[in-house]
Design an enzyme around this catalytic site. Structure first.
Site, short mmCIF file in Angstrom:
data_model
loop_
_atom_site.label_atom_id
_atom_site.label_comp_id
_atom_site.label_asym_id
_atom_site.label_seq_id
_atom_site.Cartn_x
_atom_site.Cartn_y
_atom_site.Cartn_z
N LEU A 282 47.57 7.33 13.55
CA LEU A 282 48.88 7.95 13.40
C LEU A 282 49.23 8.68 14.69
O LEU A 282 48.37 9.34 15.29
CB LEU A 282 48.87 8.94 12.23
CG LEU A 282 50.19 9.60 11.85
CD1 LEU A 282 51.13 8.57 11.22
CD2 LEU A 282 49.96 10.74 10.88
N THR B 218 35.86 22.19 -8.39
CA THR B 218 37.13 22.90 -8.48
C THR B 218 37.94 22.31 -9.63
O THR B 218 37.88 21.11 -9.89
CB THR B 218 37.90 22.78 -7.15
OG1 THR B 218 37.05 23.19 -6.08
CG2 THR B 218 39.15 23.63 -7.14
N ASP C 149 48.15 5.24 5.16
CA ASP C 149 46.70 5.15 4.95
C ASP C 149 45.98 5.75 6.14
O ASP C 149 46.24 5.39 7.29
CB ASP C 149 46.30 3.67 4.78
CG ASP C 149 44.88 3.50 4.25
OD1 ASP C 149 44.00 4.27 4.68
OD2 ASP C 149 44.67 2.61 3.41
N TYR D 7 29.79 8.56 -0.81
CA TYR D 7 30.56 9.80 -0.69
C TYR D 7 29.75 10.88 0.02
O TYR D 7 30.21 11.47 1.00
CB TYR D 7 30.97 10.27 -2.09
CG TYR D 7 31.85 11.50 -2.09
CD1 TYR D 7 33.21 11.40 -1.79
CD2 TYR D 7 31.34 12.74 -2.43
CE1 TYR D 7 34.03 12.53 -1.82
CE2 TYR D 7 32.14 13.86 -2.46
CZ TYR D 7 33.49 13.76 -2.15
OH TYR D 7 34.29 14.88 -2.17
N LYS E 108 30.51 12.16 3.75
CA LYS E 108 30.87 13.53 4.11
C LYS E 108 29.93 14.08 5.20
O LYS E 108 30.36 14.79 6.11
CB LYS E 108 30.81 14.43 2.88
CG LYS E 108 31.91 14.17 1.86
CD LYS E 108 33.29 14.52 2.39
CE LYS E 108 34.37 14.42 1.32
NZ LYS E 108 35.72 14.74 1.84
N GLY F 119 47.18 14.82 -3.71
CA GLY F 119 46.08 14.96 -4.66
C GLY F 119 46.07 16.32 -5.33
O GLY F 119 46.92 17.18 -5.07
#
Length: 315
Positions: A67, A181, A62, A151, A155, A16
């Site tokens: 993982l 940013t 994903d 969102y 968070k 990103g």
């Protein structure tokens, strides 16, 4: 990634905008990086210049899938969630899952390796507050039914999860509340305001202003923000901390500033203000200055020059 004896950095969301700049900085420091991204909002172009570097690896994965790694991981950077309202509102359920389930997967990975972990939270958690600037311990009021709640609430629950998990597992955690940013590699189609204005100026289209343009924001150039993240990771601070620029500007002033960079006389197109659009966004940087010895250095005018130049080179 068995080619690494030790993985210095795992960067989730590394393809990103912000993640790719972070990786560049880490690579310049001589460290190795495993970049993990499912490319739902990231772009391989952002990391293509690293593909032949033997200290860099990309893995398409994903974050909602757990993982494992047989190689020791020193630091984990969790940036894996789109920051653009245009993108994260497209699939609000996945946005919530990424912030909770994805963060839980990252925490379990960190626990397996006793890794330091940094999570990029957001200024969105401050909601529609009229307190200006926003400081870390202020009371927060959020609407759970807002289109942005997937969102902002995502968070917030991620912050709570990280705090609870770190206490039970004795993890070294960092939480950065990132404010607006911008810079090169910003996706000019993702709906964020600086990208919108630069794109509209470059194609001679009226600049879109939501509301009357009196709402204010503060914008941090990406290299400054990355330095803040690295200072935070290297610190002993374990509570949420604001990272951004505290130089405030109205959206109308921003539009005129960007127009002046193009010597443009384009008119404005005024539209209704989106639901729950905050009136002001300006971080208190008292903690970041005192705790991290960090302060943004690049002015908005200079940062816009760099951003516009990079965008014009692409098109």
């Amino acid at each position: 990634w068995i080619q690494f004896d030790v993985i210095n950095n795992v960067v989730f969301g590394g393809a990103g905008f912000l993640g790719s700049h972070l990786i560049d900085n880490l690579m310049m420091r001589g460290e190795n990086v495993l970049c993990i991204d499912n490319l739902s909002s990231g772009n391989l172009k952002n990391i293509s210049h690293l593909k032949n570097n033997n200290r860099f690896l990309f893995y398409n994965h994903d974050i909602l899938d757990p993982l494992e790694s047989n190689v020791l991981i020193e630091k984990i950077w969790h940036l894996a969630c789109p920051a653009s309202p245009h993108i994260y509102q497209n699939d609000p359920l996945k946005t919530i899952r990424v912030n909770y389930e994805g963060t839980l997967n990252v925490l379990n990975l960190a626990k397996d390796h006793n890794s330091k972990i940094l999570f990029t939270s957001s200024s969105e958690i401050y909601g529609e507050t009229k307190n200006n600037p926003q400081y870390e311990k202020m009371p927060i009021t959020l609407s759970t039914f807002s289109p942005r709640a997937c969102y902002s609430e995502g968070k917030r629950i991620a912050e709570t999860l990280i705090n609870s998990f770190s206490k039970s597992s004795n993890l070294d955690v960092k939480i950065a509340r990132v404010f607006n940013t911008y810079g090169p590699r910003l996706d000019f189609n993702d709906g964020r305001v600086i990208g919108n204005f630069i794109k509209q100026c470059s194609i001679n289209e009226k600049l879109t202003i939501y509301g009357d343009g009196s709402q204010t924001r503060s914008f941090c150039y990406v290299s400054d923000l990355v330095e803040g993240l690295i200072n935070l990771m290297n610190s002993n601070y374990c509570y949420p901390i604001n990272l951004g620029n505290d130089q405030e500007i109205s959206i109308l002033e921003l539009a005129n500033l960007i127009k002046s960079k193009f010597n443009s006389r384009l008119n404005f197109k005024f539209c209704d203000l989106p639901s729950d659009d905050p009136e002001c966004r300006k971080p208190s940087l008292e903690k970041s200055r005192n705790v991290l010895n960090w302060d943004p250095k690049i002015s908005l005018s200079e940062g816009l020059n760099k951003t516009i130049r990079s965008y014009l080179e692409i098109i």
